[in-house]
Write a protein that holds these residues in place. Structure first.
Motif, PDB file in Angstrom:
ATOM      1  N   LEU A   8     -27.703 -28.919  76.227  1.00 60.75           N
ATOM      2  CA  LEU A   8     -27.411 -30.290  75.827  1.00 60.75           C
ATOM      3  C   LEU A   8     -26.555 -30.247  74.574  1.00 60.75           C
ATOM      4  O   LEU A   8     -26.864 -29.522  73.629  1.00 60.75           O
ATOM      5  CB  LEU A   8     -28.701 -31.058  75.548  1.00 60.75           C
ATOM      6  CG  LEU A   8     -28.501 -32.537  75.216  1.00 60.75           C
ATOM      7  CD1 LEU A   8     -28.301 -33.336  76.487  1.00 60.75           C
ATOM      8  CD2 LEU A   8     -29.687 -33.086  74.454  1.00 60.75           C
ATOM      9  N   LYS A   9     -25.471 -31.010  74.595  1.00 59.83           N
ATOM     10  CA  LYS A   9     -24.586 -31.041  73.428  1.00 59.83           C
ATOM     11  C   LYS A   9     -24.233 -32.494  73.156  1.00 59.83           C
ATOM     12  O   LYS A   9     -23.557 -33.136  73.956  1.00 59.83           O
ATOM     13  CB  LYS A   9     -23.327 -30.232  73.709  1.00 59.83           C
ATOM     14  CG  LYS A   9     -22.392 -30.110  72.523  1.00 59.83           C
ATOM     15  CD  LYS A   9     -21.339 -29.065  72.815  1.00 59.83           C
ATOM     16  CE  LYS A   9     -20.503 -28.757  71.592  1.00 59.83           C
ATOM     17  NZ  LYS A   9     -19.509 -29.780  71.314  1.00 59.83           N
ATOM     18  N   ILE A  10     -24.759 -33.009  72.046  1.00 59.58           N
ATOM     19  CA  ILE A  10     -24.458 -34.382  71.662  1.00 59.58           C
ATOM     20  C   ILE A  10     -23.360 -34.311  70.611  1.00 59.58           C
ATOM     21  O   ILE A  10     -23.463 -33.535  69.653  1.00 59.58           O
ATOM     22  CB  ILE A  10     -25.699 -35.092  71.090  1.00 59.58           C
ATOM     23  CG1 ILE A  10     -26.819 -35.110  72.123  1.00 59.58           C
ATOM     24  CG2 ILE A  10     -25.363 -36.502  70.636  1.00 59.58           C
ATOM     25  CD1 ILE A  10     -28.090 -35.763  71.657  1.00 59.58           C
ATOM     26  N   ASP A  11     -22.302 -35.080  70.816  1.00 59.12           N
ATOM     27  CA  ASP A  11     -21.202 -35.016  69.872  1.00 59.12           C
ATOM     28  C   ASP A  11     -20.842 -36.412  69.380  1.00 59.12           C
ATOM     29  O   ASP A  11     -20.457 -37.266  70.179  1.00 59.12           O
ATOM     30  CB  ASP A  11     -20.001 -34.331  70.553  1.00 59.12           C
ATOM     31  CG  ASP A  11     -18.953 -33.928  69.529  1.00 59.12           C
ATOM     32  OD1 ASP A  11     -19.341 -33.637  68.380  1.00 59.12           O
ATOM     33  OD2 ASP A  11     -17.763 -33.927  69.881  1.00 59.12           O
ATOM     34  N   ASP A  12     -20.990 -36.639  68.098  1.00 59.04           N
ATOM     35  CA  ASP A  12     -20.579 -37.876  67.434  1.00 59.04           C
ATOM     36  C   ASP A  12     -21.050 -39.129  68.182  1.00 59.04           C
ATOM     37  O   ASP A  12     -20.255 -40.032  68.448  1.00 59.04           O
ATOM     38  CB  ASP A  12     -19.052 -37.881  67.266  1.00 59.04           C
ATOM     39  CG  ASP A  12     -18.623 -38.879  66.197  1.00 59.04           C
ATOM     40  OD1 ASP A  12     -19.420 -39.125  65.276  1.00 59.04           O
ATOM     41  OD2 ASP A  12     -17.504 -39.414  66.293  1.00 59.04           O
ATOM     42  N   LEU A  13     -22.330 -39.159  68.498  1.00 55.68           N
ATOM     43  CA  LEU A  13     -22.882 -40.290  69.255  1.00 55.68           C
ATOM     44  C   LEU A  13     -23.071 -41.517  68.362  1.00 55.68           C
ATOM     45  O   LEU A  13     -23.573 -41.414  67.239  1.00 55.68           O
ATOM     46  CB  LEU A  13     -24.232 -39.880  69.856  1.00 55.68           C
ATOM     47  CG  LEU A  13     -24.944 -40.938  70.692  1.00 55.68           C
ATOM     48  CD1 LEU A  13     -24.231 -41.116  72.022  1.00 55.68           C
ATOM     49  CD2 LEU A  13     -26.397 -40.551  70.918  1.00 55.68           C
TER      50      LEU A  13
END
Lengths: 349, 352
Positions: A8-13
């Motif tokens: 899982l990679k969350i980017d600038d949410l």
């Protein structure tokens, strides 16, 4: 820079709530990664956006919240990487992920289980939805799962209603339901906060065993730093919708780089505090009003290291202070904050 | 804190065989059902100026006990002997009712767990804190305003906030309002029922430090009810551990945490996760759940969950007895067992 192990990679949410009083930036630029089989702790106070962030992953953010930017990349069992943000929250595809590959357990088991269905019916429903098995087979899987979560008398409990069993047993039932489809990622939103300390010890012990058995990644949300220290390998600290510090649990506890993390570590009375004779160090003030977000660094109103100039004007970026350890503070390198004591033997080890 | 605890001091409050049962009335036909024994025969002394902690898990009766002492509930049986300031003879708060109880109500105040539901949303701070003064004739007119302002400033709020309503304040500030209300009548004893467990981690320390400062300034006596052992150890001079309506262990804090005498205390302490990734506490995991307060197990009520249980524990109910001066325990095997304290179960330098 996600390697093959990242699931899982969350980017600038960014997830915002538009209300008549204004816009609340519940999640304001959160980035984090979860690797296969790892436990990531997410720490923060109420209102820091951690629950909204988790619900954004599954696209179950309640109205009027909406994701307005960023990406959430999830690697599926078959190796396909999907951006959860781009999926329709009602699509067939996201429903095949929800509850199957990503499962969630909640804080209050009483309000998240259906009071009018038996424990068994609720677990069986999840199984037949995601697996091509008959009802009879699903029932035996449900009983097996209840056994795995160390539920006493699983053959009986399967036909009982949530109100007939205790809080600890309800949390076990919820874990059994979440694990019934062998998820790759388990999101645990304060799973032990509503439980007593002896029951909490049972559930934590159980989760540790099940994690190695199922080799799943866990995102463990809690405000209890003891639980974080004992359960996780990697920690993300959130404040006002942003990640303020992230790093390995040992780094973060022994050498915190953000004044907020430092404050949290020293404001809780730990067993043995009395002998040290130290007064608790408190963080002044309280979490700011989400409608009146402070300028510059969101923590500057409560920070004892506030310089009155750059901290008030300029919003710091989350940056790597050391390999694998990042902080969102202008002075992360120079503050030299004290963490918890490292025992002497561990330094050699 | 500890300097107040002199063994020779006369207790400000002596609780004797206090009971609070619910139900159990004989119906028109058939036998009487078992009552729910929320508090069942509790005895202890509280010395003036000390912080007396009551710990236990949910359902052990600690809140019911606190409410009986504040006389928000009427006890079923037993005595609560309170020694008023100028009178030599203690009065039994458990027996008094209505008007006779009123003068003593001023002396025993309460701080509640949930700062949202315990403040009336339609009253301003001036009304909330000032009303008890007016009702009890302690102040009137401009005097009320002046004293409310003083109290607000004392608990760390601003005096000009008194015309605001509770919703305008954060959780920690609301708990400060609750504390100001409890102080409004110059009490001597304050029952604090989980005063920080509903608060955010970062503000808990503020409230605990405030409670400590107020105690030193005004020589207050606290009955501190909590489930968080870290908080209890930090704040309390003596601690009573409760299990299904009974005290299973009572001791001064230091000796209790160093070397508990009851297996339940040991299990509670070992279950606290240590906030240090380099140390692991080996929890003594308890089997099953809290005993049912309506149908308690025979013998020692803790025996089905106890790993030290022998035959005698299943049949004979242990009594609370003084094992060492100031250390009381309700366990048949207290002498022979050598239980682990809070730091004994801690293994340092082991990967978590």
């Amino acid at each position: 820079m996600s390697d093959s192990n990242t699931i899982l990679k969350i980017d600038d949410l960014h997830t915002h709530y538009d209300t008549p009083q204004g816009t609340v930036r519940a999640v304001a630029g959160t980035s984090l990664e979860v690797h296969r089989g790892e436990t990531v702790g997410i720490v923060g106070e109420s209102g820091c956006g951690k629950s909204v962030m988790l619900r954004s992953i599954l696209r179950i953010v309640p109205h009027p919240g909406r994701i307005i930017g960023g990406s959430i990349e999830f690697t599926r069992r078959d190796g396909e990487t999907v951006d959860m943000v781009k999926l329709d929250p009602n699509s067939r595809k996201i429903r095949s992920i929800r509850g199957d590959e990503i499962a969630m357990i909640f804080q209050e088991p009483m309000s998240s289980l259906s009071p009018v269905h038996t424990i068994g019916d609720q677990i069986i429903e999840a199984i037949v939805l995601h697996k091509s098995v008959s009802n009879t087979e699903a029932r035996s899987i449900a009983i097996e799962m209840l056994g795995k979560v160390a539920m006493p008398r699983p053959e009986q409990i399967v036909d009982q209603y949530p109100h007939e069993i205790s809080g600890g047993m309800r949390q076990r039932a919820m874990i059994a339901m979440a694990l019934s489809c062998e998820p790759r990622l388990l999101i645990a939103d304060e799973p032990t906060t509503a439980l007593d300390v002896t029951t909490q010890a049972q559930i934590l012990d159980l989760m540790r065993r099940l994690q190695s058995e199922f080799n799943m990644a866990i995102m463990f949300v809690t405000h209890d730093l003891g639980v974080v220290a004992q359960m996780t390998e990697h920690v993300v600290v959130m404040y006002m919708g942003q990640v303020v510090e992230a790093g390995s649990v040992k780094e973060l506890f022994t050498a915190p780089r953000h004044p907020y993390t430092h404050g949290l570590l020293h404001s809780i009375p730990r067993l043995g505090q009395r002998k040290l004779g130290r007064r608790l160090v408190s963080i002044k003030g309280s979490v700011p009003d989400p409608f009146a977000r402070p300028s510059g660094c969101p923590f500057h109103t409560r920070c004892q290291y506030n310089d009155g100039d750059r901290c008030v004007r300029e919003e710091p970026a989350l940056r790597e202070v050391m390999p694998g350890h990042s902080a969102r503070c202008h002075y992360a390198e120079t503050l030299g904050l004290q963490g918890v004591d490292k025992p002497a033997e561990a330094i050699n080890a | 804190m500890s300097e107040h605890t002199t063994q020779t001091a006369t207790p400000i409050l002596s609780v004797r065989q206090l009971k609070k049962h619910y139900g159990g009335k004989k119906p028109l036909f058939g036998p009487a059902p078992n009552p729910l024994r929320a508090v069942d025969g509790i005895s202890f002394d509280v010395i003036e100026g000390e912080t007396f902690g009551i710990v236990g898990e949910s359902g052990c009766g600690k809140t019911t006990l606190g409410r009986c002492i504040a006389r928000a509930l009427e006890p079923t049986d037993g005595q609560m002997l309170y020694r008023p300031k100028d009178e030599k003879e203690p009065v039994d708060l458990a027996r008094l009712k209505g008007k006779a109880l009123r003068p003593y109500r001023l002396d025993v105040q309460m701080i509640f767990q949930d700062p949202i539901s315990s403040l009336n949303p339609r009253m301003t701070l001036l009304d909330i804190i000032g009303e008890p003064m007016i009702v009890n004739g302690l102040a009137k007119g401009a005097e009320v305003k002046r004293r409310v302002g003083e109290l607000l400033e004392r608990v760390g709020l601003r005096a000009d906030h008194m015309s605001r309503y509770p919703h305008a304040f954060s959780g920690g500030q609301r708990q400060r309002i609750g504390i100001a209300r409890a102080l409004a009548l110059n009490p001597r004893v304050i029952v604090c029922d989980e005063p920080v467990s509903a608060l955010d981690v970062s503000v808990q320390a503020q409230i605990l430090n405030l409670l400590q400062d107020l105690q030193t300034e005004q020589n207050l006596t606290y009955l501190f009810i909590a489930h968080d052992l870290g908080v209890v150890e930090y704040l309390c001079d003596r601690v009573a551990v409760m299990y299904v309506g009974e005290i299973v262990e009572l001791s001064d804090t230091e000796r209790l945490f160093d070397k508990p005498l009851h297996p339940y205390t040991e299990a509670l302490m070992s279950a606290v996760p240590e906030a240090n990734p380099y140390s692991v506490r080996q929890p003594k995991i308890l089997e099953g759940d809290l005993a049912n307060a309506v149908n308690r197990p025979d013998g020692c009520h803790f025996h089905p969950r106890c790993s030290y249980c022998v035959n005698r524990c299943r049949t004979e109910e242990p009594q609370l007895r003084e094992l060492e001066p100031g250390r009381w325990v309700r366990c048949h095997r207290a002498e022979e067992l050598s239980l682990s304290g809070a730091s004994d179960t801690l293994v340092e330098g082991v990967e978590a």
